[in-house]
Design a protein around this motif. Structure first.
Motif, short mmCIF file in Angstrom:
data_model
loop_
_atom_site.label_atom_id
_atom_site.label_comp_id
_atom_site.label_asym_id
_atom_site.label_seq_id
_atom_site.Cartn_x
_atom_site.Cartn_y
_atom_site.Cartn_z
N GLY A 1 22.70 -100.73 0.08
CA GLY A 1 24.01 -100.38 -0.47
C GLY A 1 25.11 -101.29 0.01
N GLN A 2 26.34 -100.77 0.01
CA GLN A 2 27.48 -101.58 0.39
C GLN A 2 28.59 -100.68 0.89
OE1 GLN A 2 26.56 -100.96 -2.94
NE2 GLN A 2 28.23 -99.48 -2.85
N ARG A 3 29.58 -101.28 1.52
CA ARG A 3 30.68 -100.50 2.07
C ARG A 3 31.73 -100.18 1.01
NH1 ARG A 3 33.21 -100.12 7.44
NH2 ARG A 3 35.41 -99.72 7.10
N THR A 4 31.67 -100.87 -0.10
CA THR A 4 32.66 -100.64 -1.16
C THR A 4 32.27 -99.42 -2.00
OG1 THR A 4 31.38 -102.22 -2.47
CG2 THR A 4 33.29 -103.06 -1.31
N GLY B 1 29.12 -100.82 -6.37
CA GLY B 1 28.29 -101.98 -6.08
C GLY B 1 26.98 -101.84 -6.81
#
Ligand code: FAD
Ligand code: FAD
Lengths: 439, 439
Positions: B163-166, B169
């Motif tokens: 995944g991602q911190r945003t 995504g």
């Protein structure tokens, strides 16, 4: 099936940058699930690559044809099979256009929330395959958040059903999520069950002009700090305003070098809009008054114009996302990069989600333009990643962003993804060379 | 590590029905990521089964020990590593208790939305591994909808980040979704990045008593038809009210045979509550007045009491979900089944999501009680499936619901899941015999 030259050319590429052009052997329009199964069985036997295609509005080259492939168009499987207002669920074929589903839902006071700016032309199947975002996903989430179940034809022609018709369900692994956003590389989506949401009783739209983009971006953070969740929060920079002016004869650019468009909705829309106006005025924005008709017109303009630019330009649109706190710094960095690499820049952003679409361009006649363009693009990606961002917030990796993926994801994750791909598609016939880097 | 008898017994089972009791060889408490990696490398080499465990509040037997396993407890990895109010993101270790994260977020006007009724005791890691639901997920979604990124230790000890911190995504396949709800069978979750939401400026709570459960259930549909989206919409039947009366000395059961608890929140809370009250009164409900303190107290009661019942009862709680339009008919069916099989019945439901928790019971002293109980359970599952429902809305398949999964999912899907399991865990050491049926 059509193997004529003009049709093969028309279906050779989506709207993404083309890296190496190839025409498909043929274009096949699926009429139903059994047809899709038959095509995939044949493709498996003959080892023919199959590129699924909805409306071809993708901008990452996910639907580009590759050498020796056939394009399997789902656009004619476009029936809304069921729309159940009590269950708040719809079942559609993949070729249904997003706007058509929304029009049907609206008759019942419902909406299909994910609304890419391409919603009047893109298909639900394509939206699922890219996990499309949109304007109002600031509040309502992306495509994945509205998909309950999928009918998928696997590489060998097997038809499976994933997920469930209920709003919640945790039986088995999340195959629905796995297929969503997989860009036609794991299976062909032939049926989609979506959750519908309530059409808001009221929406309030606010337009605020700012002297510069970083101040407008800080407005996005300030609205968040006021703990108001708008449905839409779009940012347009001065170059985008100038492009809109050129296309529509408006005079927006004269009013500021950045525009924030915010829409609140629901029973609290008016109270939320009051807070938003106060917050933005406090930052020095020129804020539209209550009930502004112009503000609504500007949202429509934003929805319906992607500002495609001039023929004599070479341009690439990006799709990075950054953590919200990095928004202000990142837009300032983009302007610095454009100047340093001597390329044009225009930015629109689904700013509420930290998702930016910078477009860089150079004149086609300029020597070394392509190199400067690529350098600016690469730097914009590198900086977004260094801020904790991602290379693609909603458009997908497709073909064009493959080269950046290893900068975002560790080798172990890439390996896992390759193994997932082999599990679903051992012969590698499904949209080969897209979405994940090959070995 | 602890191999003492009392500790092994204390960690042998979660709160789900036990099918075959086994004590672990040992209980190991992870202190950090490297420790988890070392345990998994050792387990891989020795072929030892590893059962991950958060707080052990699961109710499907997902954390039950199996023969020859070790239990890997994550409860001591309980630090909130970061809480970033501008990014609206938190990064936590898996053992953080849901309520602790919420308390920390509240200081910034934020909340971690998914709130299982066990939120004061269950861990975020356990919530992720079960994709837990909760009360306010009617509006804010389930755990999956709040998870942005995961740190996961794979079976061979490899650490990956998905995944991602945003907020948005779409790079690569959705591994975050795949691990969420996988009940410790694909990897050990050692870090979780979650999205936080805004604490509502206002909440309004409505309690409505009805003469019978089907009428209360029709209230759920009517609120939906009025296109109001409450944050919470819980239904309690008469037997549950009687149980609450017995536990708390209240006199709820005298006021109706069903209770609907609804909470609206946000800037529009009051206006929404007005609509809800009008709709429910129109159906003949006895509806609390504006600002009712009792209504809020009742939601607290619902949150904090699972009505565990009497020691001399054999009971099993279920977790089916049905499409919303099937709610009214299904609750009537449940009452018919209880009578036909001569078993006790008590129902609470996250009714807004169509997710029901019927509990069936028989006296332990009764002859043939177990058979009647099983028959009632099996029928309740079969009927839910025939209505387009699922066997588990939020608790997971664990060990207990394995026998029902093939009735919900086609063989081809079960095969795919087994192959996914082998891909991630070729030696089969991760929580074997849980979540998906074996070969
Ligand atoms: C003007 C404009 C505005 C846009 N705005 C947005 C926006 O706001 N947000 C956003 O997210 N995107 C946006 N896009 C990008 C694009 O519209 C989306 O990616 C959209 O989801 C693509 O849908 P499509 O039907 O055109 O799919 P296509 O472009 O035909 O295909 C997209 C990908 O999905 C695969 N695919 C298509 N159908 C299927 C299927 N049935 N089964 C399996 N795989 C399939 C293709 O192989 C390809 O990889 C915009 C594009 C344009 C031109
Ligand atoms: C009073 C009560 C009320 C409840 N209300 C709800 C409700 O409203 N909604 C709901 O969804 N559930 C509810 N539950 C069920 C339970 O609380 C949830 O399933 C919860 O998510 C379990 O968390 P836990 O920390 O106790 O996990 P455990 O019970 O310890 O484990 C649950 C599963 O997750 C796995 N696991 C745990 N931690 C990890 C990890 N770090 N990595 C990998 N796998 C892991 C375990 O192996 C097991 O399969 C309730 C339970 C009780 C007792």
């Amino acid at each position: 099936m059509d193997t004529s030259v003009p049709v093969r050319a028309a279906y050779a590429a989506d709207q993404g940058p083309v890296l190496d052009y190839a025409e498909p052997l043929a274009v096949v329009w699926a009429k139903g699930i059994e047809g899709v199964q038959a095509v995939l069985r044949w493709a498996s036997e003959t080892g023919t690559a199959v590129v699924a295609r909805g409306a071809g509005t993708g901008v990452s080259g996910g639907a580009h044809a590759t050498a020796g492939c056939i394009v399997l168009s789902l656009e004619r499987m476009n029936r809304i099979l069921e729309l159940n207002p009590l269950d708040e669920v719809a079942v559609v074929e993949p070729g249904v256009v997003n706007a058509d589903l929304n029009a049907a839902a609206a008759e019942h006071g419902l909406m299909y929330a994910p609304d890419p700016a391409s919603y009047r032309i893109s298909t639900i199947g394509g939206n699922v395959a890219t996990n499309a975002g949109g304007l109002r996903c600031a509040k309502y989430g992306v495509t994945r958040d509205s998909v309950l179940a999928l009918d998928v034809v696997l590489a060998d022609g097997t038809l499976i059903r994933t997920g469930q018709r209920t709003f919640k369900g945790v039986a088995g692994y999340d195959l629905t999520g796995l297929f969503t956003g997989s860009e036609g590389t794991l299976g062909i989506v032939v049926g989609i069950t979506v959750r519908l949401r309530y059409l808001p009783v009221r929406t309030c739209t606010i337009a605020a002009f700012f002297p510069d983009v970083p101040t407008a971006a800080s407005g996005v953070l300030a609205v968040g700090t006021a703990r108001v969740q708008p449905a839409i929060m779009e940012l347009l920079d001065g170059a985008t305003l100038a492009a809109l002016d050129a296309a529509h004869g408006s005079a927006l650019a004269a009013r500021g070098n950045a525009l924030l468009l915010i829409q609140t909705d629901g029973f609290g829309a008016a109270a939320e809009a009051d807070v938003v106006r106060e917050v933005l005025a406090g930052l020095g924005g020129t804020v539209s008054t209550e009930g502004s008709v112009e503000a609504e017109r500007l949202v429509d303009l934003r929805r319906h114009s992607r500002g495609s630019g001039l023929a004599e330009q070479l341009r690439v649109g990006e799709d990075v996302a950054v953590p919200r706190s990095a928004l202000v710094g990142y837009v300032a960095e983009l302007e610095r990069m454009a100047a340093a690499h001597r390329v044009g820049l225009r930015v629109v952003a689904h700013a509420g989600d930290g998702n930016l679409h910078p477009t860089f361009w150079v004149g086609t006649a300029e020597g070394g333009g392509q190199q400067r363009l690529d350098a600016a693009l690469d730097e914009s990606i590198a900086v977004a990643l260094s801020l904790g961002g991602t290379i693609t917030g909603e458009h997908g990796v497709g073909q064009y962003k493959l080269r950046w993926l290893p900068a975002e994801q560790q080798e172990e994750v890439l390996v896992l993804q390759r193994r997932l791909k082999s599990l679903f598609d051992p012969a590698g016939i499904l949209n080969p060379g897209k979405a994940i880097p090959g070995v």
